[in-house]
Enzyme design. Structure first.
Site, short mmCIF file in Angstrom:
data_model
loop_
_atom_site.label_atom_id
_atom_site.label_comp_id
_atom_site.label_asym_id
_atom_site.label_seq_id
_atom_site.Cartn_x
_atom_site.Cartn_y
_atom_site.Cartn_z
N HIS A 57 0.86 -1.18 0.00
CA HIS A 57 0.00 0.00 0.00
C HIS A 57 0.90 1.24 0.00
O HIS A 57 0.72 2.12 -0.81
CB HIS A 57 -0.94 -0.01 1.21
CG HIS A 57 -1.92 1.14 1.21
ND1 HIS A 57 -3.09 1.15 1.91
CD2 HIS A 57 -1.89 2.35 0.58
CE1 HIS A 57 -3.74 2.29 1.71
NE2 HIS A 57 -3.03 3.04 0.91
N GLU A 111 0.59 7.91 -3.81
CA GLU A 111 1.44 7.54 -2.67
C GLU A 111 2.70 8.41 -2.62
O GLU A 111 3.13 8.83 -1.54
CB GLU A 111 1.81 6.05 -2.73
CG GLU A 111 0.64 5.13 -2.41
CD GLU A 111 0.11 5.31 -0.98
OE1 GLU A 111 0.92 5.34 -0.05
OE2 GLU A 111 -1.12 5.42 -0.81
N HIS A 115 2.88 10.77 0.57
CA HIS A 115 3.83 10.28 1.58
C HIS A 115 5.29 10.47 1.15
O HIS A 115 6.12 10.92 1.93
CB HIS A 115 3.58 8.80 1.88
CG HIS A 115 2.19 8.52 2.35
ND1 HIS A 115 1.77 8.78 3.63
CD2 HIS A 115 1.12 7.98 1.71
CE1 HIS A 115 0.49 8.43 3.76
NE2 HIS A 115 0.07 7.94 2.60
P1 AMP Z 1 -3.38 6.58 2.02
O1 AMP Z 1 -3.99 7.99 1.89
O2 AMP Z 1 -1.97 6.50 1.60
O3 AMP Z 1 -3.71 6.01 3.36
O4 AMP Z 1 -4.16 5.70 0.99
C1 AMP Z 1 -5.54 5.61 1.03
C2 AMP Z 1 -6.06 5.67 -0.38
O5 AMP Z 1 -5.48 4.63 -1.13
C3 AMP Z 1 -7.55 5.54 -0.44
O6 AMP Z 1 -8.03 6.48 -1.37
C4 AMP Z 1 -7.74 4.13 -0.96
O7 AMP Z 1 -8.92 4.03 -1.70
C5 AMP Z 1 -6.51 3.96 -1.82
N1 AMP Z 1 -6.10 2.57 -1.95
C6 AMP Z 1 -5.88 1.68 -0.97
N2 AMP Z 1 -5.49 0.50 -1.47
C7 AMP Z 1 -5.47 0.65 -2.81
C8 AMP Z 1 -5.13 -0.21 -3.87
N3 AMP Z 1 -4.74 -1.48 -3.67
N4 AMP Z 1 -5.23 0.29 -5.12
C9 AMP Z 1 -5.61 1.56 -5.33
N5 AMP Z 1 -5.93 2.43 -4.38
C10 AMP Z 1 -5.87 1.98 -3.13
#
Ligand code: AMP
Length: 222
Positions: A57, A111, A115
């Site tokens: 992730h 990402e 981050h």
């Molecule tokens: P974060 O903000 O880094 O915590 O990531 C959360 C975001 O990542 C949310 O919008 C999720 O819908 C998205 N997300 C989580 N897992 C996946 C995945 N395997 N593929 C695409 N988007 C994802």
């Protein structure tokens, strides 16, 4: 008066630069079966269904007070041309599951922008992705679980057995995050491990996260 203003500017710069420092990373991996049997509607990547393995992730810079920096530098947006050599590994270990079906660049870009830009002083864009891939392969979570008889076949396992299998095989205590399948069962969703602030080695987590899992959780098929 001029010296006064200069001093204020310098102090502001100092505060801004130190506020982007961070204490450690979370390497977060996700079980695709638990993403796809939940309310999140999955679409497989353009190249097809990912293999049944944990997917990355993200690698998230964090502070020991529990909060984290985000979107630290809009002047360093994701640039896919910097990771051309990593794309095939990314497709296999960092698959997108979002809809509509796509090649993953959007997820990776999200990402990096959210981050990765916050750890840019340590890992540039190429290093951020290559380091994350290296850590994921090194820790081989599915291997650790399967060696302990824990398989993604829809069975239930205790939280403790999952945690102990990873700690026993790899030496570091993971934090387990659960979600619910469409019928409401608690299941293994994401596994967090801590990495030192240079991205070079796993460490024991300096903070403990709150638990959200039932004592016994499902490990669904994918
Ligand atoms: P974060 O903000 O880094 O915590 O990531 C959360 C975001 O990542 C949310 O919008 C999720 O819908 C998205 N997300 C989580 N897992 C996946 C995945 N395997 N593929 C695409 N988007 C994802």
């Amino acid at each position: 008066m001029k010296t006064h203003l200069l001093l204020i500017k310098l102090l502001t710069l100092l505060v801004l630069s130190t506020s982007q420092h961070f204490d450690f990373f979370y390497l977060v991996q996700q079980w695709p079966g638990s993403q796809c049997d939940s309310k999140f509607s999955c679409c497989y990547p353009t190249k097809g269904k990912p293999k049944p393995d944990f997917g990355i992730h993200g690698l998230w810079p964090n502070w020991i007070n529990g909060s984290y920096p985000s979107n630290c530098d809009s002047n360093s947006p994701f640039n896919s041309s910097e990771i051309i050599d990593l794309v095939s590994q990314m497709e296999s270990h960092w698959p997108t599951l979002s809809c509509p079906s796509n090649d993953g660049q959007k997820f990776w870009g999200y990402e990096w922008n959210k981050h990765g830009t916050c750890s840019k002083s340590v890992l540039d864009q190429h290093d951020f992705f290559s380091t994350t891939l290296k850590l994921k392969t090194q820790i081989n979570l599915l291997g650790a679980l399967q060696d302990a008889g824990i398989h993604p076949n829809g069975s239930e396992y205790t939280m403790t057995s999952i945690r102990d299998a990873i700690k026993g095989a790899r030496g570091y205590t993971p934090w387990i995050e659960c979600n619910r399948d469409v019928s409401g069962n608690s299941q293994l969703y994401q596994i967090y491990l801590c990495v030192d602030s240079s991205g070079s080695r796993f460490i024991e987590c300096p903070v403990t996260l709150a638990k959200k899992c039932s004592p016994s959780i499902k490990f669904p098929l994918f």
